[in-house]
Write an enzyme that holds these catalytic residues in place. Structure first.
Site, PDB file in Angstrom:
ATOM      1  N   HIS A 179      -7.180 -11.333  -2.381  1.00  0.00           N
ATOM      2  CA  HIS A 179      -6.701 -10.120  -1.697  1.00  0.00           C
ATOM      3  C   HIS A 179      -7.740  -9.017  -1.574  1.00  0.00           C
ATOM      4  O   HIS A 179      -7.442  -7.929  -1.083  1.00  0.00           O
ATOM      5  CB  HIS A 179      -5.466  -9.569  -2.432  1.00  0.00           C
ATOM      6  CG  HIS A 179      -4.411 -10.596  -2.627  1.00  0.00           C
ATOM      7  ND1 HIS A 179      -4.277 -11.318  -3.796  1.00  0.00           N
ATOM      8  CD2 HIS A 179      -3.465 -11.076  -1.782  1.00  0.00           C
ATOM      9  CE1 HIS A 179      -3.295 -12.181  -3.667  1.00  0.00           C
ATOM     10  NE2 HIS A 179      -2.789 -12.059  -2.470  1.00  0.00           N
TER      11      HIS A 179
ATOM     12  N   ARG B 112      -3.418   6.659   2.106  1.00  0.00           N
ATOM     13  CA  ARG B 112      -3.642   7.714   1.103  1.00  0.00           C
ATOM     14  C   ARG B 112      -4.962   7.464   0.360  1.00  0.00           C
ATOM     15  O   ARG B 112      -5.646   8.402  -0.044  1.00  0.00           O
ATOM     16  CB  ARG B 112      -2.485   7.777   0.115  1.00  0.00           C
ATOM     17  CG  ARG B 112      -1.194   8.216   0.731  1.00  0.00           C
ATOM     18  CD  ARG B 112      -0.655   9.420  -0.020  1.00  0.00           C
ATOM     19  NE  ARG B 112       0.657   9.765   0.461  1.00  0.00           N
ATOM     20  CZ  ARG B 112       1.002  10.964   0.900  1.00  0.00           C
ATOM     21  NH1 ARG B 112       0.142  11.941   0.912  1.00  0.00           N
ATOM     22  NH2 ARG B 112       2.215  11.216   1.310  1.00  0.00           N
TER      23      ARG B 112
ATOM     24  N   GLY C 207       0.157   4.072  -3.545  1.00  0.00           N
ATOM     25  CA  GLY C 207       0.847   2.941  -2.922  1.00  0.00           C
ATOM     26  C   GLY C 207       0.347   2.690  -1.508  1.00  0.00           C
ATOM     27  O   GLY C 207       0.139   1.554  -1.105  1.00  0.00           O
TER      28      GLY C 207
ATOM     29  N   ASP D 272      11.599  13.141  -4.094  1.00  0.00           N
ATOM     30  CA  ASP D 272      13.023  13.253  -3.734  1.00  0.00           C
ATOM     31  C   ASP D 272      13.829  13.297  -5.021  1.00  0.00           C
ATOM     32  O   ASP D 272      13.312  12.962  -6.092  1.00  0.00           O
ATOM     33  CB  ASP D 272      13.447  12.055  -2.864  1.00  0.00           C
ATOM     34  CG  ASP D 272      13.142  10.726  -3.547  1.00  0.00           C
ATOM     35  OD1 ASP D 272      12.018  10.215  -3.362  1.00  0.00           O
ATOM     36  OD2 ASP D 272      14.004  10.221  -4.277  1.00  0.00           O
TER      37      ASP D 272
ATOM     38  N   SER E 299       4.729   8.441  -5.809  1.00  0.00           N
ATOM     39  CA  SER E 299       5.883   9.326  -5.745  1.00  0.00           C
ATOM     40  C   SER E 299       7.022   8.705  -6.540  1.00  0.00           C
ATOM     41  O   SER E 299       7.007   7.510  -6.854  1.00  0.00           O
ATOM     42  CB  SER E 299       6.302   9.563  -4.294  1.00  0.00           C
ATOM     43  OG  SER E 299       6.629   8.334  -3.708  1.00  0.00           O
TER      44      SER E 299
ATOM     45  N   ARG F 215      -5.959  -7.217   4.582  1.00  0.00           N
ATOM     46  CA  ARG F 215      -4.589  -6.759   4.847  1.00  0.00           C
ATOM     47  C   ARG F 215      -4.488  -5.249   5.051  1.00  0.00           C
ATOM     48  O   ARG F 215      -3.443  -4.641   4.800  1.00  0.00           O
ATOM     49  CB  ARG F 215      -3.642  -7.134   3.690  1.00  0.00           C
ATOM     50  CG  ARG F 215      -3.327  -8.591   3.628  1.00  0.00           C
ATOM     51  CD  ARG F 215      -2.503  -8.924   2.402  1.00  0.00           C
ATOM     52  NE  ARG F 215      -2.304 -10.343   2.351  1.00  0.00           N
ATOM     53  CZ  ARG F 215      -1.148 -10.944   2.649  1.00  0.00           C
ATOM     54  NH1 ARG F 215      -0.096 -10.242   2.963  1.00  0.00           N
ATOM     55  NH2 ARG F 215      -1.048 -12.242   2.606  1.00  0.00           N
TER      56      ARG F 215
ATOM     57  N   ARG G 221       4.799  17.344   0.622  1.00  0.00           N
ATOM     58  CA  ARG G 221       4.468  16.049   0.011  1.00  0.00           C
ATOM     59  C   ARG G 221       2.950  15.908  -0.102  1.00  0.00           C
ATOM     60  O   ARG G 221       2.422  15.485  -1.133  1.00  0.00           O
ATOM     61  CB  ARG G 221       5.014  14.942   0.920  1.00  0.00           C
ATOM     62  CG  ARG G 221       5.706  13.827   0.184  1.00  0.00           C
ATOM     63  CD  ARG G 221       6.239  12.834   1.205  1.00  0.00           C
ATOM     64  NE  ARG G 221       6.171  11.516   0.621  1.00  0.00           N
ATOM     65  CZ  ARG G 221       7.227  10.764   0.369  1.00  0.00           C
ATOM     66  NH1 ARG G 221       8.416  11.169   0.659  1.00  0.00           N
ATOM     67  NH2 ARG G 221       7.075   9.577  -0.176  1.00  0.00           N
TER      68      ARG G 221
ATOM     69  N   ARG H 174      -2.267   4.815 -11.519  1.00  0.00           N
ATOM     70  CA  ARG H 174      -1.381   4.839 -10.350  1.00  0.00           C
ATOM     71  C   ARG H 174      -1.079   6.294 -10.015  1.00  0.00           C
ATOM     72  O   ARG H 174      -0.775   7.098 -10.907  1.00  0.00           O
ATOM     73  CB  ARG H 174      -0.087   4.084 -10.657  1.00  0.00           C
ATOM     74  CG  ARG H 174       1.081   4.467  -9.754  1.00  0.00           C
ATOM     75  CD  ARG H 174       2.164   3.416  -9.675  1.00  0.00           C
ATOM     76  NE  ARG H 174       3.433   3.939  -9.197  1.00  0.00           N
ATOM     77  CZ  ARG H 174       3.689   4.311  -7.940  1.00  0.00           C
ATOM     78  NH1 ARG H 174       2.753   4.255  -7.025  1.00  0.00           N
ATOM     79  NH2 ARG H 174       4.888   4.754  -7.589  1.00  0.00           N
ATOM     80  N   ILE H 175      -1.161   6.640  -8.731  1.00  0.00           N
ATOM     81  CA  ILE H 175      -0.752   7.965  -8.282  1.00  0.00           C
ATOM     82  C   ILE H 175       0.278   7.745  -7.183  1.00  0.00           C
ATOM     83  O   ILE H 175      -0.044   7.173  -6.146  1.00  0.00           O
ATOM     84  CB  ILE H 175      -1.948   8.806  -7.779  1.00  0.00           C
ATOM     85  CG1 ILE H 175      -2.940   7.954  -6.984  1.00  0.00           C
ATOM     86  CG2 ILE H 175      -2.669   9.483  -8.939  1.00  0.00           C
ATOM     87  CD1 ILE H 175      -4.076   8.753  -6.409  1.00  0.00           C
TER      88      ILE H 175
HETATM   89  N1  ADE Z   1       9.731   6.497  -5.003  1.00  0.00           N
HETATM   90  C1  ADE Z   1       9.977   7.739  -4.527  1.00  0.00           C
HETATM   91  N2  ADE Z   1      11.279   8.024  -4.597  1.00  0.00           N
HETATM   92  C2  ADE Z   1      11.891   6.922  -5.122  1.00  0.00           C
HETATM   93  C3  ADE Z   1      13.210   6.586  -5.436  1.00  0.00           C
HETATM   94  N3  ADE Z   1      14.193   7.462  -5.205  1.00  0.00           N
HETATM   95  N4  ADE Z   1      13.466   5.375  -5.955  1.00  0.00           N
HETATM   96  C4  ADE Z   1      12.479   4.508  -6.169  1.00  0.00           C
HETATM   97  N5  ADE Z   1      11.197   4.759  -5.897  1.00  0.00           N
HETATM   98  C5  ADE Z   1      10.899   5.958  -5.382  1.00  0.00           C
END
Ligand code: ADE
Length: 233
Positions: free
Chosen positions: A5, A25, A21, A205, A91, A44, A218, A88-89
């Protein structure tokens, strides 16, 4: 040298790799934060770059979403490229009400509904943990920049859309701060290869309130988190 990969040559990655991810980014970090960044992976479109930050070598590589994707990239970095630190960075979704959108969360531990670490340990539970060394550095970097961080247990879910009506209540009762999708896999790989790993998140979120960050906020929060991660170098 190439792996299934990654098409980077031997020695193309620095000892420390930041993993967002989204590969775009990774490109943004390389263009915004790094000096003399060179693209080292295009397989990829999972873009990877190596450059320097304040004179120190560092790489960034997209991880993709979920434990399987994170695990294969983290494994190839550790096993074939000799990477020693993976941060890891990403959300996460905030769970208790005192974890607010825009907060930075650090996963000291990562609980999960995935079986990957049980598969590694002949069916036994594994306490998937951050590297204490990286954790200390990240907390110190955040404090030095006046960034509010919450440190604790996160939940790594295989399901972004989880149909359970009780899971989040149980997780909150057990002190879980946030839900995300990769940390427990990364911590398992790090343990297998004896390297350091850390997962840092911005709360994008909120599971309870449904609040979500605008694209602009964000991006700002993401940049703050990158600074915390780069502060670990
Ligand atoms: N990444 C960002 N928000 C998330 C959520 N609500 N559930 C799982 N992964 C997330």
């Amino acid at each position: 040298m190439a792996t299934p990969h990654i098409n980077a040559p031997e020695g193309a990655f620095a000892a420390t790799v930041l993993m967002p991810g989204d590969p775009l980014r990774a490109k943004h970090i390389a263009e915004t934060f790094l000096t003399d960044a060179v693209c080292v992976n295009t397989v990829r479109n999972m873009f990877g770059y190596t450059g320097t930050y304040k004179g120190k070598p560092v790489s960034v590589l997209g991880s993709g979403m979920g434990i399987p994707s994170m695990s294969l990239y983290a494994t190839e970095l550790a096993k074939f490229y000799g990477v020693k630190n993976i941060i890891r960075i990403g959300s996460c979704g905030g769970l208790p009400l005192d974890v607010k959108v825009r907060d930075v969360v650090i996963g000291m531990g990562a609980s999960t509904d995935s079986n990957v670490n049980r598969n590694r340990l002949a069916g036994m539970d594994f306490a998937a943990m951050a590297s204490f060394e990286l954790l200390e550095k990240a907390v110190a970097a955040a404090r030095a920049k006046n960034i509010n961080v919450k440190v604790g247990n996160v939940f790594t879910s295989d399901l972004f859309y989880n149909p359970s009506e009780t899971l989040f209540d149980t997780l909150e009762k057990y002190g879980v701060l946030a839900v995300e999708m990769e940390a427990a896999g990364l911590y398992g790989v790090a343990a297998e290869y004896g390297i350091n790993a850390l997962a840092i998140f911005t709360v994008s979120d909120h599971i309870r309130t449904g609040e979500a960050l605008s694209a602009e906020l964000r991006q700002n929060s993401f940049n703050e988190m990158v600074e915390v991660a780069l502060g670990c170098l």
